[in-house]
Write an enzyme that holds these catalytic residues in place. Structure first.
Site, short mmCIF file in Angstrom:
data_model
loop_
_atom_site.label_atom_id
_atom_site.label_comp_id
_atom_site.label_asym_id
_atom_site.label_seq_id
_atom_site.Cartn_x
_atom_site.Cartn_y
_atom_site.Cartn_z
CE LYS A 178 -1.73 -1.74 3.70
NZ LYS A 178 -2.48 -1.97 4.96
CB THR A 209 -6.54 7.97 7.13
OG1 THR A 209 -5.47 8.46 7.95
CG2 THR A 209 -6.79 8.93 5.99
N GLY A 211 -7.77 3.48 10.86
CA GLY A 211 -8.43 2.22 10.54
C GLY A 211 -8.50 1.91 9.05
CB THR A 212 -7.12 3.62 6.04
OG1 THR A 212 -7.68 4.87 6.43
CG2 THR A 212 -7.23 3.47 4.55
N GLY A 213 -6.13 0.82 6.97
CA GLY A 213 -5.48 -0.44 6.62
C GLY A 213 -6.30 -1.64 7.07
CB CYS A 214 -8.23 -2.30 10.20
SG CYS A 214 -7.01 -1.87 11.43
O1 PXL Z 1 -4.57 0.21 11.96
C1 PXL Z 1 -3.77 -0.60 12.74
C2 PXL Z 1 -4.47 -1.05 13.96
C3 PXL Z 1 -4.82 -2.36 14.10
N1 PXL Z 1 -5.44 -2.86 15.19
C4 PXL Z 1 -5.74 -2.06 16.22
C5 PXL Z 1 -5.44 -0.73 16.14
C6 PXL Z 1 -4.78 -0.19 15.00
C7 PXL Z 1 -4.46 1.21 14.91
O2 PXL Z 1 -4.71 2.01 15.78
O3 PXL Z 1 -5.76 0.06 17.16
C8 PXL Z 1 -6.41 -2.63 17.41
#
Ligand code: PXL
Length: 266
Positions: A178, A209, A211-214
């Site tokens: 990414k 943004t 949580g974008t990757g999650c």
């Molecule tokens: O975005 C990565 C991530 C994954 N998991 C948890 C997070 C974060 C970012 O803050 O809190 C639990």
């Protein structure tokens, strides 16, 4: 009623609801997929920062995966924050009993710089989980750490491809690097079937943004659970994430969440 596809997330909790399992379950739901969730760690955080991270007992992580998946088998699995090497080993052992495709988001640090994976666990990720992944979805800092390369804001297209090839050599079937951490309009780079595919997007000027990757890796797992071919899944997941960032709900006093209600267009 046709059977509803099922996806399982194995990830950490973000009580403010923007990232982690909360983001994953909202994303699964938005893509019409029934979501299951096994927790690896708890964070104490909101949009302004992370104040604590507590890893769960690895046996408890395995027990959750086995309870959920033996009863309601997932058609796809994603992993997010895993915390430490013993949790990674427990997850790998539990996943060895499942044949569903794994989207592995190698989460290392939170948006605010808190470690969500012990540095010593990077090698466990390389050895135990990455070889089992159908799709590995690092951002640029994660790709640099996993590939042992120095990639900064000046990374060239050639150095990014080199990093992807090194990650591919660790054994995942596909790699999606990414590009959002690099300056300018982001280009995601997919390595699939021995070829590179570029997915360009327009940068949305916002700090919302979180949580974008999650959410992107959860959307990919949902689409794989729905049997989308990989190229179609990446195209649809990226289109959705761009809409979700552009229509962010302006919540919180820090780096706010994206809009999980954005239409998937499917
Ligand atoms: O975005 C990565 C991530 C994954 N998991 C948890 C997070 C974060 C970012 O803050 O809190 C639990």
């Amino acid at each position: 009623m046709p059977p509803r596809p099922v996806a399982l997330t194995i990830a950490g909790s973000d009580p403010s609801g923007g990232a982690g399992i909360q983001a994953d379950l909202k994303t699964f739901h938005q893509f019409g997929v029934y979501g299951e969730a096994a927790l690896t760690l708890l964070t104490v955080q909101n949009t302004t920062g992370v104040s604590a991270v507590h890893c769960l007992d690895p046996a408890l992580v395995s027990a959750q995966i086995e309870a959920a998946s033996s009863d309601i088998p997932p058609a796809a699995v994603k992993t997010g924050a895993l915390g430490n090497a013993t949790i990674i080993e427990a997850v790998a052992a539990s996943l060895a009993r499942l044949s569903s495709p794994l989207v592995l988001d190698p989460v290392m640090i939170s948006k605010h710089g808190s470690p969500l994976l012990a540095p010593a666990a990077v090698d466990a990720l390389r050895r135990h989980l990455i070889p089992r992944a159908f799709l590995l979805t690092p951002n640029v800092p994660e790709a640099a750490a996993l590939a042992g390369l120095d990639l900064d804001a000046h990374a060239t297209p050639a150095s990014l491809r080199e990093a992807v090839l090194r990650l591919s050599a660790l054994g995942p079937a596909n790699v999606l690097l990414k590009g959002g951490h690099l300056p300018g309009d982001p280009i995601d780079l997919l390595y699939h079937d021995g070829r590179f595919f570029e997915f360009p997007a327009a940068r949305v000027p916002t700090s919302s943004t979180h949580g974008t990757g999650c959410s992107l890796s959860a959307a990919l797992a949902a689409l794989l659970a729905r049997s989308f071919p990989l190229l179609d899944a990446v195209t649809a997941a990226k289109a959705w994430i761009s809409r979700a960032i552009a229509s962010h709900p302006a919540l919180g006093h820090g780096a706010g969440p994206i809009n999980h209600f954005a239409p998937t267009g499917l």
